[in-house]
Design a protein around this motif. Structure first.
Motif, PDB file in Angstrom:
ATOM      1  N   ALA A  89       0.861  -1.194   0.000  1.00  0.00           N
ATOM      2  CA  ALA A  89       0.000   0.000   0.000  1.00  0.00           C
ATOM      3  C   ALA A  89       0.886   1.229   0.000  1.00  0.00           C
ATOM      4  O   ALA A  89       1.955   1.233   0.631  1.00  0.00           O
ATOM      5  CB  ALA A  89      -0.914  -0.001   1.228  1.00  0.00           C
ATOM      6  N   HIS A  90       0.452   2.262  -0.701  1.00  0.00           N
ATOM      7  CA  HIS A  90       1.268   3.471  -0.800  1.00  0.00           C
ATOM      8  C   HIS A  90       0.366   4.679  -1.008  1.00  0.00           C
ATOM      9  O   HIS A  90      -0.441   4.707  -1.936  1.00  0.00           O
ATOM     10  CB  HIS A  90       2.261   3.353  -1.963  1.00  0.00           C
ATOM     11  CG  HIS A  90       3.121   4.565  -2.151  1.00  0.00           C
ATOM     12  ND1 HIS A  90       4.066   4.950  -1.222  1.00  0.00           N
ATOM     13  CD2 HIS A  90       3.174   5.479  -3.154  1.00  0.00           C
ATOM     14  CE1 HIS A  90       4.662   6.052  -1.652  1.00  0.00           C
ATOM     15  NE2 HIS A  90       4.141   6.391  -2.815  1.00  0.00           N
ATOM     16  N   ASP A  91       0.493   5.656  -0.114  1.00  0.00           N
ATOM     17  CA  ASP A  91      -0.219   6.928  -0.259  1.00  0.00           C
ATOM     18  C   ASP A  91       0.822   8.006  -0.520  1.00  0.00           C
ATOM     19  O   ASP A  91       1.519   8.453   0.399  1.00  0.00           O
ATOM     20  CB  ASP A  91      -1.031   7.243   1.003  1.00  0.00           C
ATOM     21  CG  ASP A  91      -1.911   8.481   0.855  1.00  0.00           C
ATOM     22  OD1 ASP A  91      -1.675   9.264  -0.089  1.00  0.00           O
ATOM     23  OD2 ASP A  91      -2.827   8.663   1.673  1.00  0.00           O
ATOM     24  N   ALA A  92       0.954   8.403  -1.770  1.00  0.00           N
ATOM     25  CA  ALA A  92       1.977   9.370  -2.175  1.00  0.00           C
ATOM     26  C   ALA A  92       1.630  10.795  -1.771  1.00  0.00           C
ATOM     27  O   ALA A  92       2.474  11.689  -1.827  1.00  0.00           O
ATOM     28  CB  ALA A  92       2.190   9.300  -3.690  1.00  0.00           C
ATOM     29  N   SER A  93       0.379  11.023  -1.365  1.00  0.00           N
ATOM     30  CA  SER A  93      -0.075  12.370  -0.958  1.00  0.00           C
ATOM     31  C   SER A  93      -0.636  12.322   0.456  1.00  0.00           C
ATOM     32  O   SER A  93      -1.637  12.966   0.763  1.00  0.00           O
ATOM     33  CB  SER A  93      -1.138  12.881  -1.933  1.00  0.00           C
ATOM     34  OG  SER A  93      -0.680  12.870  -3.262  1.00  0.00           O
ATOM     35  N   PHE A  94       0.016  11.562   1.328  1.00  0.00           N
ATOM     36  CA  PHE A  94      -0.522  11.315   2.664  1.00  0.00           C
ATOM     37  C   PHE A  94      -0.746  12.602   3.444  1.00  0.00           C
ATOM     38  O   PHE A  94      -1.846  12.848   3.961  1.00  0.00           O
ATOM     39  CB  PHE A  94       0.420  10.377   3.428  1.00  0.00           C
ATOM     40  CG  PHE A  94      -0.068  10.009   4.790  1.00  0.00           C
ATOM     41  CD1 PHE A  94      -1.189   9.207   4.965  1.00  0.00           C
ATOM     42  CD2 PHE A  94       0.600  10.468   5.933  1.00  0.00           C
ATOM     43  CE1 PHE A  94      -1.643   8.857   6.228  1.00  0.00           C
ATOM     44  CE2 PHE A  94       0.169  10.119   7.198  1.00  0.00           C
ATOM     45  CZ  PHE A  94      -0.958   9.323   7.350  1.00  0.00           C
ATOM     46  N   ALA A  95       0.265  13.454   3.545  1.00  0.00           N
ATOM     47  CA  ALA A  95       0.133  14.691   4.320  1.00  0.00           C
ATOM     48  C   ALA A  95      -0.962  15.583   3.753  1.00  0.00           C
ATOM     49  O   ALA A  95      -1.791  16.135   4.496  1.00  0.00           O
ATOM     50  CB  ALA A  95       1.468  15.441   4.344  1.00  0.00           C
ATOM     51  N   GLU A  96      -0.956  15.702   2.455  1.00  0.00           N
ATOM     52  CA  GLU A  96      -1.952  16.543   1.770  1.00  0.00           C
ATOM     53  C   GLU A  96      -3.365  16.002   1.997  1.00  0.00           C
ATOM     54  O   GLU A  96      -4.298  16.761   2.312  1.00  0.00           O
ATOM     55  CB  GLU A  96      -1.615  16.556   0.276  1.00  0.00           C
ATOM     56  CG  GLU A  96      -2.498  17.436  -0.579  1.00  0.00           C
ATOM     57  CD  GLU A  96      -2.115  17.340  -2.045  1.00  0.00           C
ATOM     58  OE1 GLU A  96      -3.022  17.442  -2.888  1.00  0.00           O
ATOM     59  OE2 GLU A  96      -0.909  17.133  -2.341  1.00  0.00           O
TER      60      GLU A  96
END
Length: 432
Positions: A89-96
């Motif tokens: 799993a990968h969230d490339a815009s996690f902070a946003e």
């Protein structure tokens, strides 16, 4: 601010995160607060914390010193790896995505930095701290806490914030109520960027992200702190400590051998570790009540709902407890209302706190699956949504669209405002 006739003298046992949070919240509501702590000083102990939006919004609300935000690191991405290194799993815009969803950040920081900031804010609000005072006994008839040094602290309310090994809990139940092992232990590791010479690993530290590695019976999590100058690693593995031993110096060689077949990136990080401690992970069963019959003792944080680190909610939930309790106490207009205020606190917090505890065990089950059919089904759920907007229940609650909003969307201030609006009779003077 409460009127003078409602102003309580509050004794808080414990200057951990829950205790100082309650002190700040109660002081902001106009009460006089004393905090008793057994440690001789509030030293920089512990390691990293993941401060999720349900708590970071409280730090903003309380107006903590600016240095606490400068000492934090906001992870831009979040990745879950199979222990081999394969990305599940990968969230490339996690902070946003977090800021857009919850109007508050997800930040990683050192526990010592957060405790220092909370302590400074509490002192600014007039909270009195008594350090080096180990509790010997509690008299509920006179609402008095006595220390082993022979000092007595009396007031209108005792807040039990003394953690997993709570003396207040022992006094409340009338016997020694020790926590029980979970079957897991934690290796807690802190590295500095200066220690790490490998360019790839230095970049990992200096560009904050959260990484999980999940495998048979164990998992690891790594993230940056202090603006990318420090890296925190927690290894959750089967408990090998002797019965009755809660902490012990660990063998670096033994620790590395547990992860020898895991992702090379994780192993490279572990090669920089020179010494390590092993911490037995403990928990308590649910308490029947969080408030005593006399309504002069109330429990918060690990003293009533200790949490395992699988969802990083121990500290966050403790901050919620302190906030809700202090805010509710701010609605008092007479001391006679204290019992009803405390029961409302228990109603609001007990079910959520215990539900989070249960969810942490579910996360352990999903992260610690042994290789086999069930693990393959789990990985298929992960991989079927890789690179897509996640829908439905998800094995990692960190980005699960079902669990994440429930955890991170909690707003303690709004919770209290809504509860008071729905229970106006609580504010009626019971003597009239």
């Amino acid at each position: 601010m409460v009127p003078d006739k409602a102003r309580l003298h509050i004794i808080i046992v414990g200057a951990g995160l829950s205790g100082i949070a309650a002190a700040i919240s109660a002081a902001l509501s106009g009460h006089f607060v004393e905090v008793i702590e057994q440690a001789p000083e509030l030293a920089e102990v512990g390691a990293g914390l993941q401060v999720t939006p349900n708590a970071s919004r409280l730090l903003q609300y309380w107006g903590l010193p600016e240095f606490v935000w400068e000492a934090a690191a906001e992870p831009k991405k979040l990745t879950v790896h199979r222990y081999s290194g394969q990305v599940l799993a990968h969230d490339a815009s996690f902070a946003e995505n977090i800021r857009a969803s919850y109007n508050a950040p997800f930040v990683d920081m050192h526990r010592g930095d957060l405790q220092k900031a909370l302590y400074m804010r509490a002192r600014d609000l007039g909270v009195a701290f008594h350090l080096g005072e180990r509790i010997e006994s509690i008299d509920f008839e006179s609402t008095t806490v006595c220390s082993m040094k022979g000092h007595s602290f009396s007031g209108d309310l005792i807040i039990a914030a003394d953690g997993l090994w709570s003396k207040c809990r022992d006094a409340f139940v009338g016997r020694k109520d020790e926590p029980v092992p979970t079957g897991d232990l934690a290796y807690r590791i802190v590295l500095t960027a200066d220690q790490i010479t490998d360019p790839e690993l230095r970049s990992l530290v200096q560009n904050p992200e959260v990484h999980f590695w999940i495998g048979p019976g164990a998992h690891a999590v790594g993230y940056s702190m202090r603006g990318g100058k420090m890296y925190n690693i927690v290894l959750l593995v089967p408990d090998t400590l002797p019965a009755g031993v809660s902490k012990q110096v660990g063998s670096v060689k033994e620790m590395r051998e547990l992860f020898v077949d895991w992702d090379p990136i994780l192993n490279k990080l572990l090669n920089y570790v020179n010494d390590v401690d092993k911490w037995k992970l403990m928990h308590h069963g649910e308490m029947a009540r969080w408030v005593n019959e006399k309504s002069n003792l109330v429990f918060i944080g690990d003293s009533c709902h200790p949490m395992l680190p699988y969802l990083a909610q121990g500290a966050n939930s403790s901050l919620e407890d302190g906030a809700v309790l202090g805010l509710l106490l701010g609605y008092m207009n007479d001391k006679a209302q204290l019992g009803r205020i405390l029961r409302l606190y228990e109603t609001l917090r007990k079910s959520r706190g215990e539900a989070i505890v249960r969810e942490t065990f579910k996360q352990r089950d999903d992260f610690h699956m042994c290789d086999g059919e069930e693990q393959q089904k789990r990985d298929q759920v992960f991989l079927s949504q890789l690179g897509k907007k996640i829908k439905g229940a998800f094995p990692s609650r960190w980005t699960c669209p079902v669990v994440q909003p429930w955890l991170y969307g909690y707003d303690a201030v709004k919770e209290v405002e809504d509860a008071i609006a729905q229970n106006p009779d609580i504010l009626i003077d019971p003597t009239h």
